[in-house]
Write an enzyme that holds these catalytic residues in place. Structure first.
Site, PDB file in Angstrom:
ATOM      1  N   ASP A  93       0.861  -1.193   0.000  1.00  0.00           N
ATOM      2  CA  ASP A  93       0.000   0.000   0.000  1.00  0.00           C
ATOM      3  C   ASP A  93       0.893   1.238   0.000  1.00  0.00           C
ATOM      4  OD1 ASP A  93      -3.225   0.534   1.050  1.00  0.00           O
ATOM      5  OD2 ASP A  93      -1.800   2.213   1.028  1.00  0.00           O
TER       6      ASP A  93
ATOM      7  N   ASP B   1       4.116   1.766  -4.173  1.00  0.00           N
ATOM      8  CA  ASP B   1       3.131   2.126  -5.189  1.00  0.00           C
ATOM      9  C   ASP B   1       2.974   0.958  -6.166  1.00  0.00           C
ATOM     10  OD1 ASP B   1       1.894   3.336  -7.466  1.00  0.00           O
ATOM     11  OD2 ASP B   1       2.665   5.290  -6.825  1.00  0.00           O
TER      12      ASP B   1
ATOM     13  N   ALA C  67      -6.342   1.928  -5.276  1.00  0.00           N
ATOM     14  CA  ALA C  67      -6.961   2.875  -6.212  1.00  0.00           C
ATOM     15  C   ALA C  67      -7.195   4.202  -5.519  1.00  0.00           C
ATOM     16  CB  ALA C  67      -8.306   2.327  -6.706  1.00  0.00           C
TER      17      ALA C  67
ATOM     18  N   THR D 287     -15.973  -1.681  -9.760  1.00  0.00           N
ATOM     19  CA  THR D 287     -17.111  -1.018  -9.113  1.00  0.00           C
ATOM     20  C   THR D 287     -18.329  -0.987 -10.031  1.00  0.00           C
ATOM     21  OG1 THR D 287     -17.916   1.189  -8.467  1.00  0.00           O
ATOM     22  CG2 THR D 287     -15.984   1.153  -9.849  1.00  0.00           C
ATOM     23  N   ASP D 288     -19.514  -0.919  -9.427  1.00  0.00           N
ATOM     24  CA  ASP D 288     -20.751  -0.792 -10.220  1.00  0.00           C
ATOM     25  C   ASP D 288     -20.784   0.521 -10.992  1.00  0.00           C
ATOM     26  OD1 ASP D 288     -21.128   0.914  -8.028  1.00  0.00           O
ATOM     27  OD2 ASP D 288     -23.132   0.183  -7.535  1.00  0.00           O
ATOM     28  N   GLU D 289     -19.958   1.494 -10.552  1.00  0.00           N
ATOM     29  CA  GLU D 289     -20.022   2.820 -11.169  1.00  0.00           C
ATOM     30  C   GLU D 289     -19.567   2.800 -12.626  1.00  0.00           C
ATOM     31  OE1 GLU D 289     -18.878   6.119  -8.701  1.00  0.00           O
ATOM     32  OE2 GLU D 289     -19.245   4.982  -6.872  1.00  0.00           O
TER      33      GLU D 289
ATOM     34  N   TYR E 103     -13.388   9.175 -11.925  1.00  0.00           N
ATOM     35  CA  TYR E 103     -13.140   7.977 -11.107  1.00  0.00           C
ATOM     36  C   TYR E 103     -13.635   6.728 -11.824  1.00  0.00           C
ATOM     37  CZ  TYR E 103     -14.322   4.308  -7.736  1.00  0.00           C
ATOM     38  OH  TYR E 103     -14.471   3.085  -7.132  1.00  0.00           O
TER      39      TYR E 103
ATOM     40  N   LYS F  48     -11.685   3.461 -13.520  1.00  0.00           N
ATOM     41  CA  LYS F  48     -11.931   2.078 -13.061  1.00  0.00           C
ATOM     42  C   LYS F  48     -12.354   1.193 -14.240  1.00  0.00           C
ATOM     43  CE  LYS F  48     -11.891   0.577  -9.465  1.00  0.00           C
ATOM     44  NZ  LYS F  48     -10.770  -0.114  -8.768  1.00  0.00           N
TER      45      LYS F  48
HETATM   46  P1  NAD Z   1      -9.825   3.526  -0.136  1.00  0.00           P
HETATM   47  O1  NAD Z   1      -9.620   4.821  -0.812  1.00  0.00           O
HETATM   48  O2  NAD Z   1     -10.338   3.493   1.250  1.00  0.00           O
HETATM   49  O3  NAD Z   1      -8.445   2.706  -0.139  1.00  0.00           O
HETATM   50  C1  NAD Z   1      -7.577   2.676  -1.219  1.00  0.00           C
HETATM   51  C2  NAD Z   1      -6.206   2.196  -0.728  1.00  0.00           C
HETATM   52  O4  NAD Z   1      -5.336   2.104  -1.863  1.00  0.00           O
HETATM   53  C3  NAD Z   1      -5.540   3.160   0.271  1.00  0.00           C
HETATM   54  O5  NAD Z   1      -5.007   2.427   1.351  1.00  0.00           O
HETATM   55  C4  NAD Z   1      -4.438   3.814  -0.542  1.00  0.00           C
HETATM   56  O6  NAD Z   1      -3.300   4.178   0.258  1.00  0.00           O
HETATM   57  C5  NAD Z   1      -4.095   2.717  -1.535  1.00  0.00           C
HETATM   58  N1  NAD Z   1      -3.508   3.216  -2.786  1.00  0.00           N
HETATM   59  C6  NAD Z   1      -3.976   4.222  -3.574  1.00  0.00           C
HETATM   60  N2  NAD Z   1      -3.183   4.370  -4.649  1.00  0.00           N
HETATM   61  C7  NAD Z   1      -2.198   3.429  -4.541  1.00  0.00           C
HETATM   62  C8  NAD Z   1      -1.083   3.059  -5.340  1.00  0.00           C
HETATM   63  N3  NAD Z   1      -0.825   3.707  -6.485  1.00  0.00           N
HETATM   64  N4  NAD Z   1      -0.308   2.034  -4.942  1.00  0.00           N
HETATM   65  C9  NAD Z   1      -0.569   1.379  -3.778  1.00  0.00           C
HETATM   66  N5  NAD Z   1      -1.593   1.687  -2.971  1.00  0.00           N
HETATM   67  C10 NAD Z   1      -2.400   2.695  -3.346  1.00  0.00           C
HETATM   68  O7  NAD Z   1     -10.757   2.691  -1.113  1.00  0.00           O
HETATM   69  P2  NAD Z   1     -11.797   1.521  -0.800  1.00  0.00           P
HETATM   70  O8  NAD Z   1     -13.122   2.109  -0.559  1.00  0.00           O
HETATM   71  O9  NAD Z   1     -11.213   0.581   0.185  1.00  0.00           O
HETATM   72  O10 NAD Z   1     -11.853   0.819  -2.233  1.00  0.00           O
HETATM   73  C11 NAD Z   1     -10.956  -0.231  -2.567  1.00  0.00           C
HETATM   74  C12 NAD Z   1     -11.219  -0.670  -3.974  1.00  0.00           C
HETATM   75  O11 NAD Z   1     -12.562  -1.116  -4.097  1.00  0.00           O
HETATM   76  C13 NAD Z   1     -11.040   0.423  -5.020  1.00  0.00           C
HETATM   77  O12 NAD Z   1     -10.454  -0.141  -6.155  1.00  0.00           O
HETATM   78  C14 NAD Z   1     -12.450   0.889  -5.314  1.00  0.00           C
HETATM   79  O13 NAD Z   1     -12.548   1.381  -6.628  1.00  0.00           O
HETATM   80  C15 NAD Z   1     -13.211  -0.410  -5.149  1.00  0.00           C
HETATM   81  N6  NAD Z   1     -14.622  -0.270  -4.760  1.00  0.00           N
HETATM   82  C16 NAD Z   1     -14.966   0.478  -3.672  1.00  0.00           C
HETATM   83  C17 NAD Z   1     -16.303   0.562  -3.303  1.00  0.00           C
HETATM   84  C18 NAD Z   1     -16.734   1.353  -2.075  1.00  0.00           C
HETATM   85  O14 NAD Z   1     -17.926   1.475  -1.841  1.00  0.00           O
HETATM   86  N7  NAD Z   1     -15.825   1.856  -1.258  1.00  0.00           N
HETATM   87  C19 NAD Z   1     -17.284  -0.093  -4.045  1.00  0.00           C
HETATM   88  C20 NAD Z   1     -16.892  -0.852  -5.149  1.00  0.00           C
HETATM   89  C21 NAD Z   1     -15.556  -0.938  -5.485  1.00  0.00           C
HETATM   90  P1  TYD Z   2     -20.048   8.508  -1.657  1.00  0.00           P
HETATM   91  O1  TYD Z   2     -19.940   7.912  -0.288  1.00  0.00           O
HETATM   92  O2  TYD Z   2     -19.064   9.570  -2.047  1.00  0.00           O
HETATM   93  O3  TYD Z   2     -20.036   7.302  -2.696  1.00  0.00           O
HETATM   94  P2  TYD Z   2     -20.294   7.284  -4.295  1.00  0.00           P
HETATM   95  O4  TYD Z   2     -20.311   8.657  -4.813  1.00  0.00           O
HETATM   96  O5  TYD Z   2     -19.106   6.525  -4.789  1.00  0.00           O
HETATM   97  O6  TYD Z   2     -21.585   6.569  -4.490  1.00  0.00           O
HETATM   98  O7  TYD Z   2     -21.487   9.136  -1.826  1.00  0.00           O
HETATM   99  C1  TYD Z   2     -22.654   8.348  -1.701  1.00  0.00           C
HETATM  100  C2  TYD Z   2     -23.835   9.219  -2.076  1.00  0.00           C
HETATM  101  O8  TYD Z   2     -23.971  10.269  -1.102  1.00  0.00           O
HETATM  102  C3  TYD Z   2     -23.676   9.918  -3.409  1.00  0.00           C
HETATM  103  O9  TYD Z   2     -24.951   9.945  -4.054  1.00  0.00           O
HETATM  104  C4  TYD Z   2     -23.236  11.317  -3.064  1.00  0.00           C
HETATM  105  C5  TYD Z   2     -23.914  11.565  -1.712  1.00  0.00           C
HETATM  106  N1  TYD Z   2     -23.166  12.441  -0.780  1.00  0.00           N
HETATM  107  C6  TYD Z   2     -23.821  13.536  -0.177  1.00  0.00           C
HETATM  108  O10 TYD Z   2     -25.002  13.789  -0.430  1.00  0.00           O
HETATM  109  N2  TYD Z   2     -23.099  14.305   0.695  1.00  0.00           N
HETATM  110  C7  TYD Z   2     -21.798  14.075   0.993  1.00  0.00           C
HETATM  111  O11 TYD Z   2     -21.185  14.842   1.777  1.00  0.00           O
HETATM  112  C8  TYD Z   2     -21.149  12.941   0.386  1.00  0.00           C
HETATM  113  C9  TYD Z   2     -19.718  12.621   0.683  1.00  0.00           C
HETATM  114  C10 TYD Z   2     -21.881  12.148  -0.488  1.00  0.00           C
END
Ligand code: NAD
Ligand code: TYD
Length: 372
Positions: free
Chosen positions: A36, A62, A86, A133-135, A181, A185
């Protein structure tokens, strides 16, 4: 799989990565090495006890650093590489897309290339799991003002499910990312699948909906709202608060990733979803109620509608039936239980949240929310 296998978890100090590492250890699935870069989102404190006890090896670096990654693979000889690393926050990608291209596209390509060279040199890689991600699918219409029962949900996930629209994303839905973003992805997913098709790398891609649970960085909706309620700060709701997300408890995502790593077919994509659609404003009101019940603090007066996110996706909804049927996976945590557990965790771990909020995040917060 056997428990002498090595798992390389990249991005393992982030929200989902930390929960995934803890699950690998709890299930004794093998030796775990975390790579990480510890960007603003990575928090080594979340893995303090695992590092101190020697349960995992932590490497700061990295995924885009070819020398470091190649050397690491040659030394630890992983059977599984799971790429969570990421840049992950949509709002930051709107503010500055470039780091998203670097980490998510170029970083992933480097990791894939190093994995390819590792296999070429005799490395026994069973699976490279690219976490998506679903996005990447874009967004869906909202057909109902009040959520309607989803037909067939009982048979699929064993409970009633209510939805705001008719359509869902399946693995064959077209990719239509809205934000820098999600575009980055989508590119990473495509690159991973190309490495399978062209070079035979044992890739699977997973795509999941919005995760919630412990250790999430407090710039994301749920921890941000809980912390702001506790601090008496305003609760910034984008637009009218009517956008819908499908929420999944983080452990349910992690168990899906493990199932895909162990049993996923090579070159395939697997969707995971929580089968729990909620409008942002309803979710925020639920968080307000849960904090009130537990702490006696009433956050309802703090709700503040702010300008909308540019390009804000309206609704996400996953069809995860392929994963359910092929991988024997399903989301197990009931939404009400998951939300209660999550609120409890943040209330019990306010020092963890505040440490972050005091750091780099403070200047980010001022930039994003002042004058919004
Ligand atoms: P996060 O931002 O909490 O964690 C990302 C981690 O990656 C951090 O620890 C950061 O230091 C590390 N990182 C970033 N760039 C790096 C690099 N170049 N080399 C090594 N490490 C690096 O994210 P998260 O919410 O834990 O998401 C993890 C993964 O899951 C991502 O790929 C994200 O797109 C995917 N994802 C997240 C969600 C969600 O709801 N959070 C949903 C679907 C998919
Ligand atoms: P977020 O947690 O940033 O996830 P994502 O955009 O990847 O779905 O946001 C979840 C939803 O909440 C999104 O529709 C944006 C909204 N949101 C707010 O309304 N206020 C906030 O301060 C944040 C961070 C998100």
């Amino acid at each position: 799989m056997n428990n002498t296998d090595t798992w390389l978890v990249t991005g393992g100090a982030g929200f989902i990565g930390v929960n995934f590492v803890k699950m690998l250890l709890a299930e004794k699935l093998g030796r775990v090495v975390v790579l990480d870069a510890l960007t603003y989102a990575g928090n080594i404190r979340s893995l303090e006890s695992e590092i101190e006890s020697g349960a995992i090896e932590f490497v700061k670096g990295d995924i885009g650093d070819s020398q470091l990654v190649a050397g690491l693979l040659a030394r630890i000889r992983p059977a599984y590489i799971v790429n969570f690393a990421a840049e992950s926050h949509v709002d930051r990608s709107v503010d500055n897309p470039r780091p998203f291209v670097e980490a998510n596209i170029l970083g992933t390509q480097n990791l894939l290339e190093c994995a390819r060279q590792y296999v070429k040199n005799g490395g026994e890689l069973r699976k490279f799991v690219q976490i998506g991600t679903d996005e990447v699918y874009g967004d869906l219409d909202m057909d109902f003002d009040e959520p309607q029962l989803l037909e067939g949900a009982e048979a699929l996930v064993g409970r009633e499910v209510r939805v705001f629209g008719r359509e869902t994303f399946s693995e064959s839905s077209p990719l239509k990312p809205s934000s820098p973003y999600s575009a980055s992805k989508a590119a990473a997913d495509m690159m991973a699948l190309a490495y399978h098709r062209t070079f035979g790398l044992p890739v699977v891609v997973t795509r999941c909906s919005n995760n919630y649970g412990p250790y999430q960085f407090p710039e994301k909706l749920i921890p941000l709202m809980i912390n702001n309620i506790m601090e008496g700060r305003s609760l910034p709701v984008y637009g009218k608060g009517l956008n819908v997300r499908d929420w999944i408890y983080v452990d349910d995502h992690c168990s899906g990733v493990i199932a895909a790593a162990l049993n996923g077919r090579l070159g395939e994509v697997y969707n995971f979803g929580g089968y729990y659609e909620a409008r942002n404003i309803d979710l925020i009101n639920m968080l307000i109620d849960l904090v009130r019940e537990s702490e006696g603090i009433n956050g309802s007066g703090l709700v503040t509608y702010v300008s909308d996110r540019p390009g804000h996706d309206r609704r996400y909804a996953m069809d995860a039936s392929k994963s359910i049927q092929e991988l024997g996976w399903k989301p197990e945590v009931l939404p009400e239980d998951g939300m209660k557990r999550t609120v409890r965790w943040y209330l019990d771990n306010l020092p963890w949240v505040r440490d972050i909020v005091e750091g780099e995040y403070r200047s980010y917060y001022e930039k994003m929310y002042s004058n919004r």
